[in-house]
Design a protein around this motif. Structure first.
Motif, PDB file in Angstrom:
ATOM      1  N   ASN A   1       0.815  -1.220   0.000  1.00 47.78           N
ATOM      2  CA  ASN A   1       0.000   0.000   0.000  1.00 47.78           C
ATOM      3  C   ASN A   1       0.847   1.269   0.000  1.00 47.78           C
ATOM      4  OD1 ASN A   1      -1.614   2.090   2.095  1.00 47.78           O
ATOM      5  ND2 ASN A   1      -2.764   1.311   0.336  1.00 47.78           N
TER       6      ASN A   1
ATOM      7  N   GLN B   1     -13.482   6.491  -7.598  1.00 50.66           N
ATOM      8  CA  GLN B   1     -13.431   5.542  -6.477  1.00 50.66           C
ATOM      9  C   GLN B   1     -12.240   4.590  -6.650  1.00 50.66           C
ATOM     10  OE1 GLN B   1     -15.583   5.306  -3.746  1.00 50.66           O
ATOM     11  NE2 GLN B   1     -14.471   3.560  -2.918  1.00 50.66           N
TER      12      GLN B   1
ATOM     13  N   MET C   1      -8.747   4.367  -4.001  1.00 51.88           N
ATOM     14  CA  MET C   1      -8.625   3.187  -3.144  1.00 51.88           C
ATOM     15  C   MET C   1      -7.332   3.088  -2.325  1.00 51.88           C
ATOM     16  SD  MET C   1     -11.449   1.769  -2.921  1.00 51.88           S
ATOM     17  CE  MET C   1     -10.929   0.411  -1.885  1.00 51.88           C
ATOM     18  N   PRO C   2      -6.136   3.310  -2.950  1.00 53.46           N
ATOM     19  CA  PRO C   2      -4.911   3.180  -2.123  1.00 53.46           C
ATOM     20  C   PRO C   2      -4.912   4.135  -0.926  1.00 53.46           C
ATOM     21  CG  PRO C   2      -4.363   3.245  -4.456  1.00 53.46           C
ATOM     22  CD  PRO C   2      -5.818   3.585  -4.352  1.00 53.46           C
ATOM     23  N   LEU C   3      -5.466   5.342  -1.140  1.00 52.68           N
ATOM     24  CA  LEU C   3      -5.492   6.310  -0.040  1.00 52.68           C
ATOM     25  C   LEU C   3      -6.531   5.922   1.006  1.00 52.68           C
ATOM     26  CD1 LEU C   3      -5.121   9.705  -1.963  1.00 52.68           C
ATOM     27  CD2 LEU C   3      -3.365   8.388  -0.780  1.00 52.68           C
ATOM     28  N   LEU C   4      -7.704   5.467   0.531  1.00 51.52           N
ATOM     29  CA  LEU C   4      -8.758   5.066   1.479  1.00 51.52           C
ATOM     30  C   LEU C   4      -8.286   3.891   2.323  1.00 51.52           C
ATOM     31  CD1 LEU C   4     -11.929   5.335  -0.805  1.00 51.52           C
ATOM     32  CD2 LEU C   4     -11.158   6.954   0.928  1.00 51.52           C
ATOM     33  N   ILE C   5      -7.581   2.955   1.670  1.00 50.16           N
ATOM     34  CA  ILE C   5      -7.056   1.791   2.407  1.00 50.16           C
ATOM     35  C   ILE C   5      -6.058   2.257   3.467  1.00 50.16           C
ATOM     36  CG2 ILE C   5      -5.569  -0.264   2.146  1.00 50.16           C
ATOM     37  CD1 ILE C   5      -6.988  -0.659  -0.628  1.00 50.16           C
ATOM     38  N   ARG C   6      -5.348   3.328   3.130  1.00 52.34           N
ATOM     39  CA  ARG C   6      -4.345   3.875   4.057  1.00 52.34           C
ATOM     40  C   ARG C   6      -5.003   4.618   5.223  1.00 52.34           C
ATOM     41  NH1 ARG C   6       0.377   7.028   0.962  1.00 52.34           N
ATOM     42  NH2 ARG C   6       0.260   5.123  -0.276  1.00 52.34           N
ATOM     43  N   GLY C   7      -6.283   4.887   5.110  1.00 50.55           N
ATOM     44  CA  GLY C   7      -6.983   5.569   6.202  1.00 50.55           C
ATOM     45  C   GLY C   7      -7.159   7.052   5.975  1.00 50.55           C
ATOM     46  N   VAL C   8      -6.822   7.516   4.760  1.00 50.29           N
ATOM     47  CA  VAL C   8      -6.985   8.945   4.440  1.00 50.29           C
ATOM     48  C   VAL C   8      -8.484   9.233   4.308  1.00 50.29           C
ATOM     49  CG1 VAL C   8      -6.497  10.697   2.671  1.00 50.29           C
ATOM     50  CG2 VAL C   8      -4.750   9.018   3.290  1.00 50.29           C
ATOM     51  N   SER C   9      -8.873  10.439   4.679  1.00 50.76           N
ATOM     52  CA  SER C   9     -10.300  10.763   4.614  1.00 50.76           C
ATOM     53  C   SER C   9     -10.767  10.804   3.156  1.00 50.76           C
ATOM     54  CB  SER C   9     -10.568  12.117   5.268  1.00 50.76           C
ATOM     55  OG  SER C   9     -10.101  13.139   4.420  1.00 50.76           O
ATOM     56  N   ARG C  10     -12.063  10.577   2.973  1.00 51.79           N
ATOM     57  CA  ARG C  10     -12.640  10.528   1.621  1.00 51.79           C
ATOM     58  C   ARG C  10     -12.415  11.857   0.886  1.00 51.79           C
ATOM     59  NH1 ARG C  10     -16.272   8.065  -1.764  1.00 51.79           N
ATOM     60  NH2 ARG C  10     -15.556   6.173  -0.796  1.00 51.79           N
TER      61      ARG C  10
ATOM     62  N   GLU D   1     -10.060  14.165   1.347  1.00 52.30           N
ATOM     63  CA  GLU D   1      -8.657  14.362   0.980  1.00 52.30           C
ATOM     64  C   GLU D   1      -8.249  13.412  -0.151  1.00 52.30           C
ATOM     65  OE1 GLU D   1      -4.275  14.214   3.084  1.00 52.30           O
ATOM     66  OE2 GLU D   1      -6.040  14.168   4.393  1.00 52.30           O
TER      67      GLU D   1
ATOM     68  N   GLN E   1      -6.818  14.498  -3.925  1.00 52.54           N
ATOM     69  CA  GLN E   1      -5.545  14.031  -4.484  1.00 52.54           C
ATOM     70  C   GLN E   1      -5.759  13.204  -5.747  1.00 52.54           C
ATOM     71  OE1 GLN E   1      -2.692  12.471  -1.706  1.00 52.54           O
ATOM     72  NE2 GLN E   1      -3.584  13.630  -0.023  1.00 52.54           N
TER      73      GLN E   1
ATOM     74  N   THR F   1      -2.729   9.684   7.464  1.00 52.24           N
ATOM     75  CA  THR F   1      -3.561  10.537   8.308  1.00 52.24           C
ATOM     76  C   THR F   1      -4.715   9.786   8.952  1.00 52.24           C
ATOM     77  OG1 THR F   1      -4.762  11.091   6.335  1.00 52.24           O
ATOM     78  CG2 THR F   1      -3.096  12.660   7.048  1.00 52.24           C
ATOM     79  N   GLY F   2      -4.954   8.563   8.512  1.00 51.40           N
ATOM     80  CA  GLY F   2      -6.094   7.808   9.037  1.00 51.40           C
ATOM     81  C   GLY F   2      -5.827   7.265  10.412  1.00 51.40           C
TER      82      GLY F   2
ATOM     83  N   GLY G   1      -3.552   4.403  10.489  1.00 50.59           N
ATOM     84  CA  GLY G   1      -3.170   4.061   9.131  1.00 50.59           C
ATOM     85  C   GLY G   1      -3.978   2.931   8.539  1.00 50.59           C
ATOM     86  N   LYS G   2      -5.110   2.599   9.170  1.00 50.86           N
ATOM     87  CA  LYS G   2      -5.946   1.515   8.651  1.00 50.86           C
ATOM     88  C   LYS G   2      -7.174   2.104   7.966  1.00 50.86           C
ATOM     89  CE  LYS G   2      -4.663  -1.838  12.147  1.00 50.86           C
ATOM     90  NZ  LYS G   2      -5.003  -2.365  13.455  1.00 50.86           N
TER      91      LYS G   2
ATOM     92  N   ARG H   1     -10.705   3.200   7.142  1.00 52.36           N
ATOM     93  CA  ARG H   1     -11.782   3.584   8.069  1.00 52.36           C
ATOM     94  C   ARG H   1     -12.972   2.655   7.893  1.00 52.36           C
ATOM     95  NH1 ARG H   1     -11.539  10.128   8.286  1.00 52.36           N
ATOM     96  NH2 ARG H   1      -9.283  10.225   8.384  1.00 52.36           N
TER      97      ARG H   1
ATOM     98  N   LEU I   1      -3.590  -3.665  -3.664  1.00 48.36           N
ATOM     99  CA  LEU I   1      -3.536  -2.243  -3.300  1.00 48.36           C
ATOM    100  C   LEU I   1      -3.245  -2.045  -1.809  1.00 48.36           C
ATOM    101  CD1 LEU I   1      -6.545  -0.824  -5.349  1.00 48.36           C
ATOM    102  CD2 LEU I   1      -4.132  -0.801  -5.962  1.00 48.36           C
TER     103      LEU I   1
END
Lengths: 232, 458
Positions: free
Chosen positions: A85, A105, A109-118, A120, A124, B5-6, B9-10, B12, B373
């Protein structure tokens, strides 16, 4: 120059006993930051297996593999998942976009999996999609509503969005027509000039020429040489 | 470069739910089909609890006016005993005509005084006449006095007789048969009868053989148009005129084996003299002060009566046993129905598992992409489990709604259905547990795939 990939004497085989077949026979290679490497080889040479190992998607029997200094060969499943990831951006021959997701969408995915907010992640992803020529009118389309070239651009945007250390491309032009393939290769060169490290697997000499450095894989063994030597 | 930032890091959980939502919206029809098993299961749970509870309510209603300490004594001839044994009945007081819950009719031991009203209806005709001739012993007020004086620990003893009689008067255009009960004044307290208007039969009425009657609520409405206008009116029973001195409140239940709402009560002595004559078959009810002594008192009463009537077959039953047996039957029925509902749930759960397995197969490549991913095993597991749970919750809600919606429909069949709010909670719990349990294995299988294995699947 920072080392992105360092592989020492990597071996992998399939099957057991009499059916055992060694696919990678002691591969050693180093790839530095900012390089654009093509691994060229015919079908059945072991190039796809090598790509899977480099991409932390498959295990290997022997040898050592460091990715950006981290010992991949010592990692467990969860650590390999994290590495995929954070450090690797995949570009597949068949794009491998999820058909029920929109272009946006898929890219997020790579950012969402990383926990980044939707929010943000969307910002990006939009930026990358725009950079790759996918306009706003296309972002809510599903992959099957887009051309092959557009799908590959979305796949590239998805690979880039997480700012990985390594872009790993498997026959990226394999499913595209010549013209679109050329556009994608031009894009790769551009991305490399922007500082991205790219490792590309291909069987196509013409595609391999786009890379700055070429290594050949034949029957599970790597051969290095100058670009002109190997292309000859 | 994008930073982590999550949360830890997992991915949500809301994003996992978003993916679940996308999948569900893509496969609406499949979700509905998968939910069917759960819908049927939940609706069954609600219905079986409603039917089971309805049975218990029926039993409670049946025995609402009964005293747990009451003992019923009746006499039967050998022929009668034989007939009743063949019919699976336990005693002449065992028949409980009226609205017994289904499955409990025709075999309830311990029917209450007057409980033979239905059978005895024929006593005015040939069959009843023969029966009366065979019966050598008839219970009388003398037996009541004997029991009262010799058996201690009884709070009340009463005798009565019942059968149908021809009635005329009021709005009735022709002679109609109604259950008529000859009672003593204490019958009211023994059977917990409530008066709407007027008075019950008095000792004076009994002593003077007065031609007075107390009538049930429904009967008063049938004959006089309103229960409130019947007192003071008169009725003709078997050709004799009776003054109505009281009307009972609506009981809605079976008391003493008869339905008070549709019955006429007259003084016992009057009934013997003017209504039933020599054909009267009486029964005695005794109330034991301490319910723990019922069995002991039953034996005592039986032995005292046997001394006075050595040739008689006495049937002595108690209401407590009847109540217990009926309640136990209703509970057994409930348990049986709940077992059926559980089986339906297991079948529904297996349906979910099958669909999820197929779904995992269909979505192997998607799982491979997500893993490539960087989606972790936990996240894939959560996604598939959430999907299974969504299907279960959807099925559960629909099933509970369907179950409650079916209640009035089932009521149309005449069955007593008493839905309980708690059944909705049980059904939802079952639905979620089934979904989670049967959804886990396919989800775990999906999560355990190697990325390259999954990706290479066509």
């Amino acid at each position: 120059m920072e080392q992105i990939i360092k592989i020492k004497n990597l071996r992998k085989s399939y099957g057991q006993g009499e059916n055992r077949q060694e696919v990678l026979k002691g591969i050693s290679i180093e790839v530095g930051d900012g390089e654009f490497l093509a691994i060229l080889g015919p079908s059945g040479s072991g190039k796809s297996t090598l790509m899977n190992v480099i991409g932390c998607m498959d295990c290997f029997d022997e040898g050592e593999y460091w990715l950006t200094g981290e010992p991949v060969y010592k990692m467990n499943d969860a650590e390999l998942t994290r590495v995929r990831n954070r450090k690797i951006g995949f570009i597949f021959q068949r794009y491998h976009l999820i058909q029920k997701y929109t272009a946006l969408q898929n890219t997020m995915m790579p950012l969402l999996i990383r926990g980044v907010s939707r929010r943000e992640a969307a910002e990006q992803s939009m930026e990358k999609l725009k950079m790759l020529g996918i306009g706003e009118q296309r972002i809510n389309h599903r992959p099957n509503e887009l051309s092959g070239g557009q799908q590959q651009r979305i796949a590239i945007a998805r690979a880039l969005v997480g700012s990985p250390k390594l872009l790993l491309a498997d026959e990226p032009t394999g499913a595209l027509d010549r013209e679109t393939g050329e556009e994608v290769l031009a894009l790769f060169r551009q991305l490399n000039e922007m500082g991205n490290t790219i490792v590309m697997i291909t069987h196509d000499l013409h595609v391999a020429k786009s890379a700055k450095r070429i290594v050949k894989i034949i029957d599970g063994q790597l051969y290095e040489g100058s670009k002109s030597e190997l292309l000859d | 470069m994008t930073q982590d930032t999550g949360l830890y890091g997992k991915m949500r959980f809301t994003e996992i739910l978003h993916l679940v939502w996308i999948n569900i919206m893509e496969n609406k029809f499949k979700v509905i089909l998968t939910s069917l098993g759960i819908i049927v299961g939940s609706a069954t749970i609600v219905m079986v609890i409603a039917v089971g509870h309805g049975g218990e309510v029926d039993v409670q209603k049946q025995f609402k006016t009964l005293n747990a300490g009451s003992i019923n004594i009746s006499v039967s001839t050998e022929a009668e005993m034989r007939d009743q044994m063949m019919q699976g009945s336990f005693g002449p007081g065992g028949d409980m005509p009226g609205d017994m819950p289904s499955g409990m009719q025709g075999g309830m031991p311990g029917g209450m005084p007057g409980g033979t009203a239905g059978n005895r209806s024929g006593s005015r005709s040939g069959f009843g006449g023969n029966l009366a001739k065979k019966q050598s012993v008839v219970l009388s007020t003398t037996d009541v006095d004997t029991i009262s004086s010799l058996v201690t620990g009884l709070s009340d003893v009463s005798i009565y007789t019942s059968a149908t009689a021809k009635v005329e008067g009021g709005d009735l255009t022709e002679e109609t048969e109604y259950t008529t009960v000859g009672v003593q004044s204490n019958y009211q307290s023994i059977c917990n009868l409530e008066l709407l208007q007027g008075d019950f039969i008095s000792d004076d009425d009994q002593d003077s053989k007065n031609k007075v009657a107390v009538i049930g609520y429904t009967l008063a409405q049938d004959i006089f148009g309103s229960a409130y206008s019947a007192v003071g009116e008169s009725l003709s029973i078997e050709g004799k005129t009776y003054e109505i001195v009281g009307v009972l409140s609506k009981m809605g239940s079976v008391s003493s084996g008869i339905s008070p709402d549709n019955s006429i009560f007259v003084p016992y002595s009057t009934a013997l003299k003017y209504v039933f004559g020599n054909n009267a078959v009486s029964q005695i009810t005794a109330i034991v002060s301490d319910v723990n002594q019922v069995a002991e008192k039953m034996e005592e009463i039986k032995s005292i009566l046997m001394e006075d009537h050595p040739n008689a077959n006495f049937t002595v039953t108690d209401a407590g046993s009847s109540m217990e047996a009926a309640t136990s039957s209703a509970k057994t029925l409930s348990r049986l129905l709940i077992t059926v509902a559980c089986i339906v749930f297991i079948v529904g759960g297996i349906g979910i598992m099958n669909v999820l397995f197929v779904s995992v197969k269909e979505r192997t490549q998607e799982i491979g992409i997500l893993k490539a991913l960087g989606c972790s095993k936990r996240e894939i597991l959560l996604e598939f489990l959430s999907e299974a749970n969504f299907i279960s919750i959807f099925g559960g809600v629909m099933g509970v709604a369907a179950g409650f919606a079916l209640v009035p429909v089932v009521r149309l069949s005449g069955m007593t259905v008493a839905p309980l709010a708690v059944s909705g909670i049980y059904a939802m719990l079952f639905a979620v547990c089934t979904g989670t349990l049967f959804g886990f294995y396919p989800a775990w299988k999906a999560a355990s795939l190697m990325p390259i294995e999954a990706l290479s699947q066509k």
